[in-house]
Design a protein around this motif. Structure first.
Motif, mmCIF file in Angstrom:
data_model
loop_
_atom_site.group_PDB
_atom_site.id
_atom_site.type_symbol
_atom_site.label_atom_id
_atom_site.label_comp_id
_atom_site.label_asym_id
_atom_site.label_seq_id
_atom_site.Cartn_x
_atom_site.Cartn_y
_atom_site.Cartn_z
ATOM 1 N N ARG A 16 0.852 -1.178 0.000
ATOM 2 C CA ARG A 16 0.000 0.000 0.000
ATOM 3 C C ARG A 16 0.887 1.227 0.000
ATOM 4 N NH1 ARG A 16 -1.783 0.484 6.324
ATOM 5 N NH2 ARG A 16 0.162 -0.315 7.082
ATOM 6 N N GLY A 19 1.479 7.935 3.009
ATOM 7 C CA GLY A 19 2.562 8.496 3.786
ATOM 8 C C GLY A 19 3.803 8.559 2.929
ATOM 9 N N PRO A 99 5.854 -5.448 19.030
ATOM 10 C CA PRO A 99 4.521 -5.997 18.756
ATOM 11 C C PRO A 99 3.878 -5.394 17.520
ATOM 12 C CG PRO A 99 4.454 -4.452 20.584
ATOM 13 C CD PRO A 99 5.895 -4.619 20.236
ATOM 14 N N SER A 105 7.077 -2.026 9.953
ATOM 15 C CA SER A 105 6.947 -1.869 8.490
ATOM 16 C C SER A 105 7.128 -0.411 8.095
ATOM 17 C CB SER A 105 5.571 -2.329 8.011
ATOM 18 O OG SER A 105 5.428 -3.682 8.198
ATOM 19 N N SER A 106 6.569 0.480 8.899
ATOM 20 C CA SER A 106 6.686 1.908 8.576
ATOM 21 C C SER A 106 8.153 2.323 8.549
ATOM 22 C CB SER A 106 5.926 2.756 9.601
ATOM 23 O OG SER A 106 4.565 2.404 9.611
HETATM 24 N N1 LIG Z 1 0.205 4.649 5.483
HETATM 25 C C1 LIG Z 1 -0.246 4.805 6.710
HETATM 26 N N2 LIG Z 1 -1.127 5.780 7.006
HETATM 27 C C2 LIG Z 1 -1.558 5.935 8.259
HETATM 28 N N3 LIG Z 1 -1.185 5.190 9.308
HETATM 29 C C3 LIG Z 1 -0.326 4.212 9.063
HETATM 30 C C4 LIG Z 1 0.206 3.966 7.764
HETATM 31 N N4 LIG Z 1 1.052 2.935 7.832
HETATM 32 C C5 LIG Z 1 1.067 2.541 9.115
HETATM 33 N N5 LIG Z 1 0.240 3.308 9.851
HETATM 34 C C6 LIG Z 1 0.008 3.200 11.295
HETATM 35 O O1 LIG Z 1 1.267 3.196 11.931
HETATM 36 C C7 LIG Z 1 1.290 2.255 12.990
HETATM 37 C C8 LIG Z 1 2.435 1.288 12.775
HETATM 38 O O2 LIG Z 1 2.110 0.447 11.674
HETATM 39 P P1 LIG Z 1 3.165 -0.595 11.076
HETATM 40 O O3 LIG Z 1 2.508 -1.298 9.943
HETATM 41 O O4 LIG Z 1 4.425 0.107 10.819
HETATM 42 O O5 LIG Z 1 3.341 -1.558 12.316
HETATM 43 P P2 LIG Z 1 4.087 -2.966 12.428
HETATM 44 O O6 LIG Z 1 4.935 -2.908 13.670
HETATM 45 O O7 LIG Z 1 4.791 -3.270 11.161
HETATM 46 O O8 LIG Z 1 2.853 -3.931 12.646
HETATM 47 P P3 LIG Z 1 2.601 -5.468 12.181
HETATM 48 O O9 LIG Z 1 3.577 -6.311 12.950
HETATM 49 O O10 LIG Z 1 1.195 -5.701 12.612
HETATM 50 O O11 LIG Z 1 2.776 -5.520 10.691
HETATM 51 C C9 LIG Z 1 -0.071 1.594 13.026
HETATM 52 O O12 LIG Z 1 -0.831 2.208 14.034
HETATM 53 C C10 LIG Z 1 -0.642 1.882 11.651
HETATM 54 O O13 LIG Z 1 -2.031 2.012 11.691
#
Ligand SMILES: Nc1ncnc2c1ncn2[C@@H]1O[C@H](COP(=O)(O)OP(=O)(O)OP(=O)(O)O)[C@@H](O)[C@H]1O
Length: 286
Positions: A16, A19, A99, A105-106
């Motif tokens: 996706r 951001g 967690p 991922s961000s």
């Molecule tokens: N493109 C986006 N726009 C808005 N919020 C986002 C976006 N991408 C991630 N987030 C928010 O940022 C936070 C971190 O998301 P991320 O996907 O980085 O977490 P993660 O640690 O990789 O989680 P998982 O292990 O479940 O994949 C979450 O609250 C998510 O909703």
């Protein structure tokens, strides 16, 4: 959708896109550093390399902060990380831990340059130069991705009518390797990943999740990129194929490749990762 801005290149495998990254024309920081050398997949599907130059980090992340701004939700703000900082050295594999929702991922997408950051720097050593992903021009970021920084996501971006073999071979052809040699190397890698030969000439659109993921891994690992970002590369794989991927990652490390990844599978993480960076520390500060 969060703060959407034009970015130089979409994530390579159908991620996706929000951001997104915004880049300025600020000059890159010039530093007299050398890059790791060598490392490619040989005819038996083995990754080989000339060894690596190990002076200094290939990736230097410092003071990174990011808040998603949801313009379609009245500007709602979602802080994700603050003060994020770490180094990555050639030949090491580092996991982003924490967690669900911590921001792993961000952070990976910030390093790849798909998510803009609000503060800090993300410096990648590229040959004799250091490029700040956060501020470099789009063209320079594309060049960095073409030569130095690869991204292996868990999903394959399927290209209609292109065979699995060609999908895998394409990065090598892009590096200037002859098509014949690239296809032979792709076949060796797919064989090693236990993808049945009858599937090689077919477009992967109808492949199973695990088959698509193996095509994706082969495509992501076939060419030498000194810095690899991996987002759950074994998510859909069975135990036997996880072992193959562990072997491939080990060979990349031996060839001096630095890997930053998300590895939910504890067995894979323990087998390949030298350390874990807990993203919760950065999320807590955000
Ligand atoms: N493109 C986006 N726009 C808005 N919020 C986002 C976006 N991408 C991630 N987030 C928010 O940022 C936070 C971190 O998301 P991320 O996907 O980085 O977490 P993660 O640690 O990789 O989680 P998982 O292990 O479940 O994949 C979450 O609250 C998510 O909703």
């Amino acid at each position: 959708m969060a703060d959407k801005a034009p970015h130089p290149n979409p994530l390579p495998h159908g991620e996706r896109e929000s951001g997104a990254h915004s880049v300025s024309d600020a000059p890159d920081n010039a530093m007299p550093l050398t890059s790791p050398r060598g490392g490619e997949v040989g005819p038996q599907g083995r990754v080989r390399g000339e060894g690596a130059e190990t002076r200094g980090p290939i990736l230097d992340v410092a003071g990174v902060a990011k808040t998603f701004v949801l313009h379609l939700r009245e500007g709602a703000r979602l802080p994700v990380v603050s003060g994020a900082g770490f180094d990555l050295y050639p030949g090491e594999c580092v996991a982003l831990g924490g967690p669900s929702g911590a921001g792993k991922s961000s952070l990976l997408k910030m390093v790849y340059g798909n998510y803009r950051i609000d503060a800090g720097h993300i410096r990648v050593r590229d040959g004799g130069e250091v490029v700040d992903v956060a501020s470099t021009a789009p063209r320079r970021l594309m060049k960095l991705r073409a030569t130095t920084m690869g991204y292996v996501s868990q999903f394959l971006r399927v290209i209609p009518r292109v065979s699995a073999l060609d999908v895998v071979a394409e990065p090598l052809v892009g590096d200037g390797v002859s098509r014949e040699e690239a296809l032979a190397t792709a076949g060796a890698l797919l064989a090693r990943l236990n993808l049945p030969e009858r599937l090689w000439s077919l477009p992967p659109a109808t492949f199973s999740g695990g088959e698509q993921q193996r095509v994706n891994i082969a495509r992501g690992l076939i060419a030498h990129r000194p810095l690899l970002l991996m987002d759950e590369p074994t998510a859909s794989l069975d135990a036997a194929n996880r072992q193959v991927v562990i072997g491939l990652i080990e060979e990349k490390k031996q060839a001096g490749v630095a890997i930053l990844g998300i590895f939910h599978d504890a067995e894979v993480r323990e087998a390949v990762c030298d350390r874990v960076i807990d993203v919760t520390d950065f999320a807590r500060a955000a």
